[in-house]
Scaffold this motif. Sequence first.
Motif, PDB file in Angstrom:
ATOM      1  N   GLU A  74      56.760  -9.138 -62.905  1.00  0.00           N
ATOM      2  CA  GLU A  74      56.500 -10.555 -62.610  1.00  0.00           C
ATOM      3  C   GLU A  74      55.003 -10.790 -62.378  1.00  0.00           C
ATOM      4  O   GLU A  74      54.325  -9.948 -61.791  1.00  0.00           O
ATOM      5  CB  GLU A  74      57.295 -10.962 -61.357  1.00  0.00           C
ATOM      6  N   PRO A  84      55.847 -11.634 -68.340  1.00  0.00           N
ATOM      7  CA  PRO A  84      55.804 -13.032 -67.898  1.00  0.00           C
ATOM      8  C   PRO A  84      54.406 -13.490 -67.491  1.00  0.00           C
ATOM      9  O   PRO A  84      53.706 -12.779 -66.773  1.00  0.00           O
ATOM     10  CB  PRO A  84      56.734 -13.058 -66.679  1.00  0.00           C
ATOM     11  N   HIS A 129      68.730  -7.925 -66.742  1.00  0.00           N
ATOM     12  CA  HIS A 129      67.291  -8.202 -66.726  1.00  0.00           C
ATOM     13  C   HIS A 129      66.827  -8.061 -65.283  1.00  0.00           C
ATOM     14  O   HIS A 129      67.228  -8.843 -64.427  1.00  0.00           O
ATOM     15  CB  HIS A 129      67.061  -9.624 -67.249  1.00  0.00           C
ATOM     16  N   ASN A 179      59.583  -7.386 -70.850  1.00  0.00           N
ATOM     17  CA  ASN A 179      59.223  -8.797 -70.889  1.00  0.00           C
ATOM     18  C   ASN A 179      57.930  -9.001 -70.105  1.00  0.00           C
ATOM     19  O   ASN A 179      57.786  -8.489 -68.999  1.00  0.00           O
ATOM     20  CB  ASN A 179      60.364  -9.613 -70.275  1.00  0.00           C
TER      21      ASN A 179
HETATM   22  O1  KIV Z   1      58.459 -16.475 -64.489  1.00  0.00           O
HETATM   23  C1  KIV Z   1      58.860 -15.313 -64.301  1.00  0.00           C
HETATM   24  O2  KIV Z   1      58.109 -14.403 -64.017  1.00  0.00           O
HETATM   25  C2  KIV Z   1      60.284 -15.060 -64.416  1.00  0.00           C
HETATM   26  C3  KIV Z   1      60.703 -13.635 -64.500  1.00  0.00           C
HETATM   27  C4  KIV Z   1      61.882 -13.359 -63.660  1.00  0.00           C
HETATM   28  C5  KIV Z   1      60.903 -13.255 -65.913  1.00  0.00           C
HETATM   29  O3  KIV Z   1      61.067 -15.968 -64.520  1.00  0.00           O
END
Ligand code: KIV
Length: 629
Positions: free
Chosen positions: A234, A262, A189, A260
């Motif tokens: 992020e 976030p 990841h 993903n």
């Molecule tokens: O909160 C966030 O953006 C994270 C990413 C590394 C998935 O923990």
Amino acid sequence: MAVPVTLSSPNHFLVRHSNSQFPSCHRRYNRNLQALKNSSRSLSFRTVADNVSRIYCSHTESVVSNSKSNSSIKRPPYIPNRIPDSSYVRLFDTTLRDGEQSPGASLTAKEKLDIARQLVKLGVDIIEAGFPAASKEDFEAVKMIAAEVGNAVNEDGYVPVICGLSRCNENDIRTAWEAVKYAKRPRIHTFIATSEIHMEHKLRKTREQVIEIARNMVRFARSLGCDDVEFSPEDAGRSDREFLYQILGEVIKAGATTLNIPDTVGYTMPVEFGNLIADIKANTPGIDNVIISTHCQNDLGLATANTVAGACAGARQLEVTINGIGERAGNASLEEVVMALQCRGEHVLGGLRTGINSRHIFLTSKMVEEYTGLNVQPHKAIVGANAFAHESGIHQDGMLKHKGTYEIISPEDIGYERSNDAGIVLGKLSGRHALKSRLLELGYELDNENLDNVFWRFKAVAEQKKRVTDMDLRALVSDEVLQSTVLWKLLDLQITCGTLGLSTATVKLLDADGKEHVACAVGTGPVDSAYKAVDLIIKEPVTLLDYSMNSVTEGIDAIATTRVVIRGDNSYLSTNASTGEEVQRTFSGIGAGMDIVVASLKAYIGALNKMLGFYGVDVKVTEKITQSA
Ligand code: KIV
């Protein structure tokens, strides 16, 4: 053999197995614990779920079908970038990574292994086992989980994906791969920030540079032989939409299999987050070939709502933690998300479902609470102490008439048995057998040595208390069994305190080689003098950051639980994934007992054991295990 017996209420009935089946991973776990022999004692968690093949809940929407044991939950085959069942939602648990970033929540390798095993019982699809580049200990822990938990394939082919986090640089990615590659289903990841504020102030990079890095690093991860690569932009919640479509399209071309999204600072509203996922789904080139995931922080208390909104908009992987622990205000909590889908998935969420066996939730929550030292607030949804308590007369009256009046979930659904449902009251005349069977009902299957230890503690409490409640029993089990590496053990404590004279403590400890050590110290009060005496023996420089005490039940004869958080010297460091900063680790310990000074001392020794066990013992054990795997 299935023997239908327990009628716990008119509308909840349980069918029990007299011989529960343990997955093969459980047996391997016990073998590993043999390897950990000198440094720890063993506890198997067996939840109500292991004994129960069926639970029917008759609540507001006819029958909530919670009737699946792990082996009967239908889980589609695992293909990194595709789920051949449009209503199946993958659960990605990041308790061991994002959760462990909570202050004071440092976990030893052995504790992480225990939690990972418990996550397997829950049936999570992906375990984010850590951030391997953070420190040697994180690397070893992820490697051990990959080798052990990531290879324990159960009878229906289920084995969790083991994932390691990395920033977008070659060193982190290579390190993550070196740790996770031992798993049957390894995943890398990798993440880089995409919001203007992060790119300008943190990364000091232009959009073009960020795209270039993301594309190259996803390609690099794939080039190592990893065919399951997750990419996170992020702070996506505050990133420009068009830029997101562009960078996500590029990483898909480079080989990412899960994207993903976030909400790193927990900024979005549910409707906004749902729209974000829907827009990404509609506008990102190549999106149909990957899985969209959510990762919602809880800064505005909306993490669960946002996660569910994301699932409704098309996300098919949800990132969560047990008890919702994590950076700052934490993450979406696994238990809330799972129970929301389980309760309402069929009727209002388009049939969404997970592969989670919810009856393992309660004990997993307890284990994480004990090991991280992060107490669950009493009114926490699903797993809080008050989640199934009915205080007001009107509610109690309704509950007596029909449980569905005030409960949308039955406690059994999460593996929690109400004490007064069981009809057993333990007291000083209760024997070992009664204790063992009540502990089993509470989900704790102890080996003989642990059972003996808990029994003698129970007897001592029962001598002084008329009724020993389930909460007392849980506190005793935690104190006796759920301790990390036992390097130092409290043998005796003698205290003089009060208004006449100085508070003085004499402490006798046993070290790992079986040698006794005695020291005496004077302090500002009984706890201070006892801690000082321990310091004279252990000689490890620490700062006490936090000390708290609670009574487990009401009354003057209540058991007290104490929690302390300590920080060692500069050698206990790790790298923060988001900021890249070196941070000093903090360690927690919990103690329980009717004598508050003894409970306080046990908590302190527990925290010291955890800190000392963080290096050395656990790492050696890790090496041993991964070599033999
Ligand atoms: O909160 C966030 O953006 C994270 C990413 C590394 C998935 O923990």
